[in-house]
Write an enzyme that holds these catalytic residues in place. Structure first.
Site, PDB file in Angstrom:
ATOM      1  N   ASP A  12       4.082  -9.202  -6.317  1.00 32.66           N
ATOM      2  CA  ASP A  12       3.823  -9.698  -4.953  1.00 32.66           C
ATOM      3  C   ASP A  12       4.317 -11.127  -4.762  1.00 32.66           C
ATOM      4  O   ASP A  12       3.750 -11.888  -3.982  1.00 32.66           O
ATOM      5  CB  ASP A  12       2.321  -9.619  -4.623  1.00 32.66           C
ATOM      6  CG  ASP A  12       1.800  -8.195  -4.668  1.00 32.66           C
ATOM      7  OD1 ASP A  12       2.331  -7.355  -3.934  1.00 32.66           O
ATOM      8  OD2 ASP A  12       0.863  -7.936  -5.453  1.00 32.66           O
ATOM      9  N   HIS A  40       7.427  -4.024  -1.037  1.00 29.23           N
ATOM     10  CA  HIS A  40       8.237  -5.200  -0.730  1.00 29.23           C
ATOM     11  C   HIS A  40       8.275  -5.362   0.781  1.00 29.23           C
ATOM     12  O   HIS A  40       8.762  -4.482   1.497  1.00 29.23           O
ATOM     13  CB  HIS A  40       9.654  -5.047  -1.302  1.00 29.23           C
ATOM     14  CG  HIS A  40       9.688  -5.129  -2.800  1.00 29.23           C
ATOM     15  ND1 HIS A  40      10.835  -4.942  -3.531  1.00 29.23           N
ATOM     16  CD2 HIS A  40       8.715  -5.403  -3.694  1.00 29.23           C
ATOM     17  CE1 HIS A  40      10.561  -5.092  -4.816  1.00 29.23           C
ATOM     18  NE2 HIS A  40       9.276  -5.363  -4.933  1.00 29.23           N
TER      19      HIS A  40
END
Length: 423
Positions: A12, A40
């Site tokens: 992340d 993403h």
């Protein structure tokens, strides 16, 4: 030029955003590991997109995207992802997307087993995304998985699946007390979601090798980060694949090729989704303020991310594991509200200070050593050059560079494609 874009920390970090930005200079973008267990997030003129399986270069019309042999692919999820992109006006064709015939198929019974095991573990759970990733990678190495190329040979695939299910249902029924996976139901699922993908399946290793010979620029997009790597991460609280840059040519199908550059992505602070040790973690109101400022909720799961100050120990380790040549520092703008910025400079383990990232068992007892750096206290989202950044922000970047031993080349000051500074 063969370049890997990899995560330095727990995942992340903003890799999708950087791939979307940097892919302008590349002909091909390759996902080389993982499945739909991470997301993403990309914001560009076409809109806001959350990609789980497709490479982030899919949002550029002139970039070829490859799903490599190191991936595990949930056909139903991929069909949904392609459908959402097409609905948003993004073209997805066999010329635009190529899927390795050696990539493994993540079946519905893998998802079922993932959920059953997490429920069995109870409070001792690993924090799985419950999307079948560990079970399907386990089957891959047990040589009991189906691969994308088998969709092109349905009769042989049906025979293999029959034998696999006889074995798999022993676990589902006898160990977990679950309902057996029916052969016909699985074949129907494969036909429904696999049939439309047949024209995308090819020998992507051959395609990429020929592209490299022709001098094409190829970018390798990783999922998650170094601390979630199956070998070098916080095992067993890791993913089930290799997230490091060194695996990129293998997972892409061109192990004969070597990387020219690795760009490591890390946030200006720390975040972590899921279970496992997270030494720099903040709690209470301080944590909630940072979480809200950064919008820290998992792209794949929606789970609130655990947050903390920048972790020097973990980041230095991640830089080494990834072999990073340069770094992109994301979400710098999020820290603008802080007068003092917390940084974890060392760990205290068994009463002793250490700056070396320890074995996972030692991490369980590690305590953070926190120092504070001066904040800049103003909005930097409009900055587009080094000269526009406040002196305190530049000092923060310089501190991080010295601490982790790698230069920061890109600084993200917002989610949009144009919101960045090149140093």
């Amino acid at each position: 030029m063969l370049t890997a874009i990899t995560g330095i920390n727990w995942g992340d970090e903003g890799k999708g955003r950087m791939v979307d930005l940097l892919s302008e200079d590349y002909d091909i973008v390759v996902r080389y590991q993982g499945g739909n267990n991470a997301g993403h997030t990309v914001v560009n003129p076409k809109g806001k997109f959350i990609l789980n399986l497709l490479p982030s270069g899919i949002l550029r019309d002139d970039v070829v995207n490859v799903m490599g042999n190191g991936m595990v692919i949930d056909l139903e999820h991929l069909a949904g992802e392609i459908g959402r992109l097409r609905k948003a006006g993004v073209e997805v064709t066999p010329e635009h997307l190529k899927i390795s015939d050696r990539a493994v198929i993540c079946m519905p019974y893998h998802v079922m087993l993932d959920c059953l095991e997490e429920e069995r573990l109870g409070d001792a759970k690993f924090g799985s995304t419950r999307r079948g990733i560990a079970p399907v990678y386990g089957d891959k190495y047990m040589k009991k998985a189906l691969r994308m190329g088998e969709l092109l040979h349905p009769e042989r695939m049906a025979q293999r699946l029959k034998g696999i299910l006889e074995w798999k249902n022993l676990t589902i029924e006898k160990v977990y007390g679950g309902q057996a996976a029916a052969l016909q139901k699985m074949l129907d699922w494969l036909k429904k979601y696999g049939e439309p993908l047949k024209s995308y399946i090819c020998d992507t290793g051959l395609y990429l090798d020929e592209a490299a010979k022709a001098g094409k620029n190829i970018m390798f997009e990783a999922q998650l980060g170094a601390l979630r790597d199956i070998d070098f991460g916080i095992y067993p609280y890791t993913s089930s694949s290799s997230t490091i840059a060194a695996y990129a040519p293998v997972g892409a199908g061109i192990p004969n090729r070597k990387l020219d550059k690795t760009i490591g992505i890390m946030k200006a602070y720390s975040t972590c989704v899921g279970e496992g040790p997270f030494t720099a973690e903040m709690f209470g109101a301080e944590a909630e303020a940072l979480r809200k400022a950064g919008g820290e909720y998992g792209a794949a799961t929606g789970r609130p991310r655990r947050v903390g100050g920048f972790d020097v120990v973990a980041s230095r380790y991640g830089v080494r594991m990834q072999g990073a040549d340069e770094l992109a520092l994301t979400k710098m703008d999020v820290l603008s509200y802080l007068e003092r910025i917390p940084v974890c400079t060392a760990y205290r383990v068994d009463g002793e200070l250490t700056q070396a990232f320890p074995f996972t068992d030692a991490l369980d007892e590690a305590q953070p050593v926190i120092e504070y750096l001066e904040g800049w206290g103003c909005d930097i989202s409009g900055c587009r050059s080094k000269e526009e950044l406040p002196a305190q922000a530049l000092a923060y970047i310089a501190y991080i560079e010295a601490a982790v031993g790698c230069k920061v080349r890109y600084v993200s000051v917002g989610p949009a494609r144009e919101q960045y500074v090149v140093l």
